[in-house]
Scaffold this active site. Structure first.
Site, PDB file in Angstrom:
ATOM      1  CG  ASP A 164      -1.911  -1.195   1.158  1.00 35.99           C
ATOM      2  OD1 ASP A 164      -3.098  -0.980   0.933  1.00 35.99           O
ATOM      3  OD2 ASP A 164      -1.448  -2.349   1.335  1.00 35.99           O
ATOM      4  CE1 TYR A 167      -4.480   3.452  -1.399  1.00 35.17           C
ATOM      5  CE2 TYR A 167      -2.289   2.583  -1.815  1.00 35.17           C
ATOM      6  CZ  TYR A 167      -3.463   2.585  -1.083  1.00 35.17           C
ATOM      7  OH  TYR A 167      -3.615   1.706  -0.035  1.00 35.17           O
ATOM      8  CG  HIS A 222      -4.015  -6.124  -1.556  1.00 29.93           C
ATOM      9  ND1 HIS A 222      -2.978  -5.261  -1.239  1.00 29.93           N
ATOM     10  CD2 HIS A 222      -5.156  -5.386  -1.444  1.00 29.93           C
ATOM     11  CE1 HIS A 222      -3.467  -4.061  -0.959  1.00 29.93           C
ATOM     12  NE2 HIS A 222      -4.782  -4.122  -1.070  1.00 29.93           N
ATOM     13  CG  HIS A 240      -9.863  -3.397   4.492  1.00 28.00           C
ATOM     14  ND1 HIS A 240     -10.655  -2.900   3.477  1.00 28.00           N
ATOM     15  CD2 HIS A 240      -8.800  -2.542   4.572  1.00 28.00           C
ATOM     16  CE1 HIS A 240     -10.111  -1.817   2.977  1.00 28.00           C
ATOM     17  NE2 HIS A 240      -8.994  -1.563   3.618  1.00 28.00           N
ATOM     18  CB  VAL A 273      -5.211  -3.816   7.280  1.00 19.67           C
ATOM     19  CG1 VAL A 273      -5.358  -3.049   8.599  1.00 19.67           C
ATOM     20  CG2 VAL A 273      -6.419  -4.714   7.051  1.00 19.67           C
ATOM     21  CG  HIS A 274      -4.162   1.736   4.835  1.00 21.89           C
ATOM     22  ND1 HIS A 274      -4.997   2.707   4.331  1.00 21.89           N
ATOM     23  CD2 HIS A 274      -3.958   0.845   3.801  1.00 21.89           C
ATOM     24  CE1 HIS A 274      -5.298   2.421   3.068  1.00 21.89           C
ATOM     25  NE2 HIS A 274      -4.678   1.304   2.732  1.00 21.89           N
TER      26      HIS A 274
END
Length: 427
Positions: free
Chosen positions: A145, A175, A288, A298, A328-329
């Site tokens: 990400d 992105y 991912h 998520h 997931v950030h």
């Protein structure tokens, strides 16, 4: 001769951090756009990146505005580019956008642990890369990400100082979210690293052009980031495998069919059956959407729970050592696990979707922390997976703390192939 100017420079420090409670997380940073160099013309190569192909070859990819020959001159000396190979040129269209000219050239055979110099025309700007080693030890740098924010820049600065051999990216590269020029910007951002070490990637949801007007997905991703899927018997650039220095790496696609009987499922079964743990003792998988996740973000997505239901048994029987995910950030490392419970013969699952994306961090975790979750923290950063020998590896996670790289989590991992209690099961 003018050489490529690599701007990434930061002194990284590594200290052990026992927990996350005392850390004050920094605010998000703005999205950045990276334009061509001021002296660039329509024939100037840009967005240069390299990737592994087969046992001893490297794919070199770059883009120009105008069509130019897809020829790479290379060698092991600055004074003499001994070899030249010509590849292919392509482009793609998405709605009213037409890409630049995408050049792909595969060079080799190459020697391991060797510095190679390359350029695209006599007298042009020169680049260099180092091939990975043929045997242990080998170090992977990992971050998912990424995006292209100020925090992405910080992450890449830290990665550049990690002395890594191969970079692994578990999805969500640019992105761009259908805004095609952002793919060009991302290519310029990562070029200083991606032109010097192989980058091996898989796709994420933000890499898709999944809109009603054009239902074909991953147009830009497939055109710009071509991975060695044919060499591993795959029929799709969205899933493939490769081997390097005693490690078999499988890159799975969370956003293509994964149900039993699907093309990806059948390919995975075939690929796992081909793995020789005497030749490649370590088995690593990238996805991912994480299968294990104690963050509120998520939860319950079909790409996580559905793919896990379809494929977790295959990975468990094959004795996969580590599963790396993004999406997931935040960062989270699980103990060895299978079917939601601790299992000494299951993989270590690690979520590392914390490269620097524009949406910020996912800071809310479920409480209490599950017993299978060993460490979790919502911070930007990157991971390092250093495989020391056929039995032992070290995993470490490095947080971006006020632009310093701080080692906040680490664990030793013992290879499952060396554990007599975890013999491989029939797939």
């Amino acid at each position: 001769m003018k050489f490529h100017n690599f701007w990434l420079l930061l002194v990284a420090s590594a200290t052990i951090f026992a927990g996350a409670a005392a850390y004050n997380r920094p605010p998000p940073r703005k999205n950045l756009v990276f334009k061509p160099a001021d002296d660039a013309d329509p024939t100037t190569p840009q967005q240069v990146h390299i990737s592994l192909v087969g046992k001893n070859k490297m794919r070199i990819s770059w883009i120009t505005d105008d069509r130019t020959p897809a020829t790479v001159h290379y060698g092991t000396s600055l004074e003499k580019y001994e070899y030249s190979i010509t590849g292919t040129v392509s482009s793609y269209q998405h709605l009213n956008y037409t890409s630049g000219q995408i050049h792909d050239v595969t060079i080799g055979p190459l020697e391991p642990s060797t510095e190679y110099y390359y350029r695209f025309a006599p007298g042009s700007t020169g680049y260099s890369f180092k091939t990975p080693p043929a045997k242990f030890p080998i170090k992977f740098a990992i971050s998912g990400d990424l995006g292209q924010t100020g925090w992405t820049q910080s992450t890449l600065e830290h990665v550049s100082k990690s002395n890594y051999d191969v970079f692994l990216l578990p999805g969500d590269l640019s992105y761009a979210d259908t805004v095609q020029p952002l793919w060009d910007s991302f290519g310029r951002l990562v070029e200083p690293l991606a032109s010097r070490r192989p980058w091996m990637v898989t796709q994420g949801n933000h890499d898709s052009e999944n809109i009603t007007a054009n239902p074909v997905t991953f147009i830009a991703y497939n055109a710009r980031w071509r991975m060695p899927f044919e060499e591993s018997g795959s029929g799709s650039n969205l899933y493939y495998s490769f081997e390097v220095a005693g490690v078999h790496v499988i890159m799975l696609g969370s956003y293509t069919d994964f149900q039993p009987g699907s093309n990806q499922y059948r390919w995975l079964v075939s690929d796992l059956k081909k793995v020789d743990r005497n030749k490649t003792p370590w088995l690593v998988v990238l996805i991912h959407a994480p299968w294990y996740n104690s963050n509120y973000d998520h939860q319950g997505e079909i790409q996580s729970v559905g793919m896990m239901e379809s494929m977790e048994g295959l990975l468990y029987k094959a004795r996969v050592d580590v599963v790396l995910a993004g999406h997931v950030h935040a960062y989270e490392r699980f103990n060895r696990v299978y079917n939601h419970v601790a299992n000494n013969c299951g993989p270590v699952h690690i979520t590392i979707g914390d490269g620097g994306n524009l949406h910020g961090l996912a800071s809310n975790y479920t409480e209490p922390q599950p017993t299978i979750s060993a460490f979790r923290e919502a911070s930007f950063g990157h991971g390092q997976f250093e495989v020391v020998n056929a039995s032992y590896a070290k995993w470490s996670w490095h947080r971006n703390q006020d632009d310093e790289s701080v080692q906040a989590d680490s664990v030793s991992i013992i290879n499952l192939a060396s554990n007599p209690a975890c013999n491989k099961l029939e797939i």
